[in-house]
Motif scaffolding. Structure first.
Motif, PDB file in Angstrom:
ATOM      1  N   ALA A  10       0.934  -1.243   0.095  1.00 53.34           N
ATOM      2  CA  ALA A  10       0.204   0.031   0.057  1.00 53.34           C
ATOM      3  C   ALA A  10       0.726   1.341  -0.032  1.00 53.34           C
ATOM      4  O   ALA A  10       0.315   2.459   0.153  1.00 53.34           O
ATOM      5  N   SER A  11       2.158   1.272  -0.129  1.00 59.72           N
ATOM      6  CA  SER A  11       3.169   2.294  -0.296  1.00 59.72           C
ATOM      7  C   SER A  11       3.794   2.323  -1.309  1.00 59.72           C
ATOM      8  O   SER A  11       4.627   1.297  -1.689  1.00 59.72           O
ATOM      9  N   LEU A  12       3.737   3.404  -2.488  1.00 61.13           N
ATOM     10  CA  LEU A  12       4.635   3.331  -3.240  1.00 61.13           C
ATOM     11  C   LEU A  12       6.102   3.533  -3.034  1.00 61.13           C
ATOM     12  O   LEU A  12       6.912   2.993  -3.570  1.00 61.13           O
ATOM     13  N   TYR A  13       6.374   4.495  -1.953  1.00 59.23           N
ATOM     14  CA  TYR A  13       7.438   4.609  -1.651  1.00 59.23           C
ATOM     15  C   TYR A  13       8.310   3.447  -0.918  1.00 59.23           C
ATOM     16  O   TYR A  13       9.409   3.228  -1.254  1.00 59.23           O
ATOM     17  N   HIS A  14       7.750   2.590  -0.009  1.00 60.69           N
ATOM     18  CA  HIS A  14       8.464   1.425   0.718  1.00 60.69           C
ATOM     19  C   HIS A  14       8.295   0.460  -0.260  1.00 60.69           C
ATOM     20  O   HIS A  14       9.037  -0.558   0.053  1.00 60.69           O
ATOM     21  N   ASP A  15       7.311   0.021  -1.038  1.00 60.49           N
ATOM     22  CA  ASP A  15       7.125  -1.039  -1.654  1.00 60.49           C
ATOM     23  C   ASP A  15       6.914  -1.132  -3.201  1.00 60.49           C
ATOM     24  O   ASP A  15       7.835  -2.031  -3.776  1.00 60.49           O
ATOM     25  N   VAL A  16       6.159  -0.285  -3.970  1.00 59.63           N
ATOM     26  CA  VAL A  16       6.152  -0.404  -5.271  1.00 59.63           C
ATOM     27  C   VAL A  16       7.225  -0.083  -5.979  1.00 59.63           C
ATOM     28  O   VAL A  16       7.938  -0.729  -6.897  1.00 59.63           O
ATOM     29  N   VAL A  17       7.863   1.102  -5.638  1.00 63.80           N
ATOM     30  CA  VAL A  17       9.111   1.428  -6.165  1.00 63.80           C
ATOM     31  C   VAL A  17      10.350   0.567  -6.322  1.00 63.80           C
ATOM     32  O   VAL A  17      10.866   0.146  -7.103  1.00 63.80           O
ATOM     33  N   PRO A  18      10.862   0.191  -5.144  1.00 61.81           N
ATOM     34  CA  PRO A  18      11.793  -0.897  -4.993  1.00 61.81           C
ATOM     35  C   PRO A  18      11.617  -2.292  -5.349  1.00 61.81           C
ATOM     36  O   PRO A  18      12.579  -2.734  -5.929  1.00 61.81           O
ATOM     37  N   ALA A  19      10.265  -2.796  -5.274  1.00 59.81           N
ATOM     38  CA  ALA A  19      10.109  -4.038  -5.809  1.00 59.81           C
ATOM     39  C   ALA A  19      10.084  -3.920  -7.309  1.00 59.81           C
ATOM     40  O   ALA A  19      10.454  -4.739  -7.860  1.00 59.81           O
ATOM     41  N   THR A  20       9.346  -2.904  -7.968  1.00 62.98           N
ATOM     42  CA  THR A  20       9.292  -2.869  -9.463  1.00 62.98           C
ATOM     43  C   THR A  20      10.892  -2.683  -9.800  1.00 62.98           C
ATOM     44  O   THR A  20      11.103  -3.295 -11.063  1.00 62.98           O
ATOM     45  N   ALA A  21      11.722  -1.889  -9.224  1.00 65.12           N
ATOM     46  CA  ALA A  21      13.185  -1.782  -9.811  1.00 65.12           C
ATOM     47  C   ALA A  21      13.931  -3.270  -9.525  1.00 65.12           C
ATOM     48  O   ALA A  21      14.917  -3.223 -10.354  1.00 65.12           O
ATOM     49  N   LEU A  22      13.453  -4.196  -8.677  1.00 68.08           N
ATOM     50  CA  LEU A  22      14.143  -5.496  -8.597  1.00 68.08           C
ATOM     51  C   LEU A  22      13.499  -6.593  -9.417  1.00 68.08           C
ATOM     52  O   LEU A  22      13.978  -7.605  -9.448  1.00 68.08           O
ATOM     53  N   GLY A  23      12.567  -5.914 -10.379  1.00 68.73           N
ATOM     54  CA  GLY A  23      11.964  -7.018 -11.406  1.00 68.73           C
ATOM     55  C   GLY A  23      10.749  -7.656 -10.991  1.00 68.73           C
ATOM     56  O   GLY A  23      10.422  -8.370 -11.812  1.00 68.73           O
ATOM     57  N   TYR A  24      10.137  -7.169  -9.771  1.00 70.04           N
ATOM     58  CA  TYR A  24       8.850  -7.849  -9.358  1.00 70.04           C
ATOM     59  C   TYR A  24       7.656  -7.111 -10.052  1.00 70.04           C
ATOM     60  O   TYR A  24       7.626  -5.953 -10.358  1.00 70.04           O
ATOM     61  N   ARG A  25       6.717  -8.006 -10.326  1.00 72.03           N
ATOM     62  CA  ARG A  25       5.522  -7.463 -10.643  1.00 72.03           C
ATOM     63  C   ARG A  25       4.870  -6.984  -9.195  1.00 72.03           C
ATOM     64  O   ARG A  25       4.971  -7.685  -8.487  1.00 72.03           O
ATOM     65  N   THR A  26       4.153  -5.847  -9.448  1.00 69.02           N
ATOM     66  CA  THR A  26       3.463  -5.460  -8.136  1.00 69.02           C
ATOM     67  C   THR A  26       1.967  -5.088  -8.368  1.00 69.02           C
ATOM     68  O   THR A  26       1.136  -4.706  -9.394  1.00 69.02           O
TER      69      THR A  26
END
Length: 309
Positions: free
Chosen positions: A258-274
């Protein structure tokens, strides 16, 4: 007193389309996947409700200092491995906990409400607290119980309501009473019935997370905390530990937060679908999660769709 007066600048406004399908951003980096697999002591098989309750109970016993064995990643669930179906395009679904599964804003507001000046509502307090907590977490690593203590004290001080040094902050002790969002237990049960394994990647301590997991209705197959990673998201430590312990690849894992800053941005950078759980209607700006949901009710259907893609 407004947000800008507390943290120096107003946080971004909250508004965005919900339920939208968003093209996945190209990953800018990916961590090499460790070869070691997560070892468990149980045989593979379906998890019954009784077994789920047993797993939660054993985890709570361990967190309280009992005799349950702990793996390197923090917990050992007796019936942890239950997915015997053919390998699908989504082997794991990883979750942030607080704000995604557990209503931390409601919990913190209830704990601090008697101490707040008039005119501070739940939404404003949530924005103020997020900014102050991020400030505390940028320093040296602290156990999350101490982060809660320092952040809540600093927030009250900036609001003109400082706590006396001899009076403890009510926030750390309130965390075990924070409740899941209403749709969460049923959504998690339905998701698990569909086959993927479930992990929680949370910015808290092991003992605190254990009290929240007990309220979710299922025990996760893996739980990674800031205590395990030695850092707080958005740093990549949680995902590094997850990959080492599970052997899972970003390509076959979906991260939900539920956090772009804590979760979506770093996970996307690491190659995960989010999947971004946009409970507040925040603008996406340049961030491109794979899916956007208002809450988790439809998540099992979204994961099934992604697995079939």
């Amino acid at each position: 007193m407004g947000v800008a007066a507390i943290v120096g600048a107003a946080p971004p406004p909250r508004a965005s389309p919900v339920g939208a399908r968003v093209p996945q951003a190209t990953a800018t980096s990916a961590i090499a996947i460790a070869q070691s697999r997560w070892n468990v002591t149980a045989s593979r098989g379906a998890r019954t409700p009784h077994q789920t309750e047993s797993a939660v109970g054993r985890m709570l016993e361990w967190s309280a200092g009992g005799s349950v064995a702990a793996t390197e990643l923090g917990y050992e669930f007796v019936h942890a491995v239950r997915n015997t179906c053919a390998v699908s395009a989504v082997d794991w679904v990883t979750f942030d906990c607080y704000g995604t599964l557990i209503d931390w804003e409601g919990g913190i507001y209830a704990a601090l409400a008697p101490l707040l000046p008039r005119g501070i509502d739940r939404d404003e307090l949530g924005q103020l607290y997020i900014a102050v907590e991020a400030e505390v977490e940028r320093g040296q690593y602290l156990k999350y119980r101490e982060v809660l203590n320092r952040a809540s004290r600093l927030l009250l001080e900036r609001l003109g309501r400082p706590l006396p040094e001899t009076k403890p902050s009510p926030v750390p002790a309130s965390l075990p009473s924070w409740r899941p969002f209403p749709e969460v237990p049923a959504a998690l049960r339905r998701l698990r019935a569909g086959g993927p394994r479930v992990a929680i990647l949370s910015n808290v301590d092991r003992d605190l997370l254990a009290t929240s997991i007990a309220q979710l209705g299922i025990a996760p197959d893996l739980a990674i905390t800031a205590e395990d990673a030695g850092s707080y998201k958005p740093a990549h430590g949680h995902w590094q530990v997850f990959q080492r312990r599970s052997g899972a690849s970003p390509e076959r894992t979906v991260h939900v937060g539920a956090s772009l800053y804590h979760d979506v941005v770093p996970a996307t950078a690491l190659g995960y679908r989010t999947v971004f759980v946009n409970r507040h209607g925040e603008p996406l700006d340049s961030v491109r999660p794979t899916r956007v949901l208002r809450d988790l009710a439809a998540l099992p259907d979204v994961i099934a769709e992604l697995a079939a893609a």
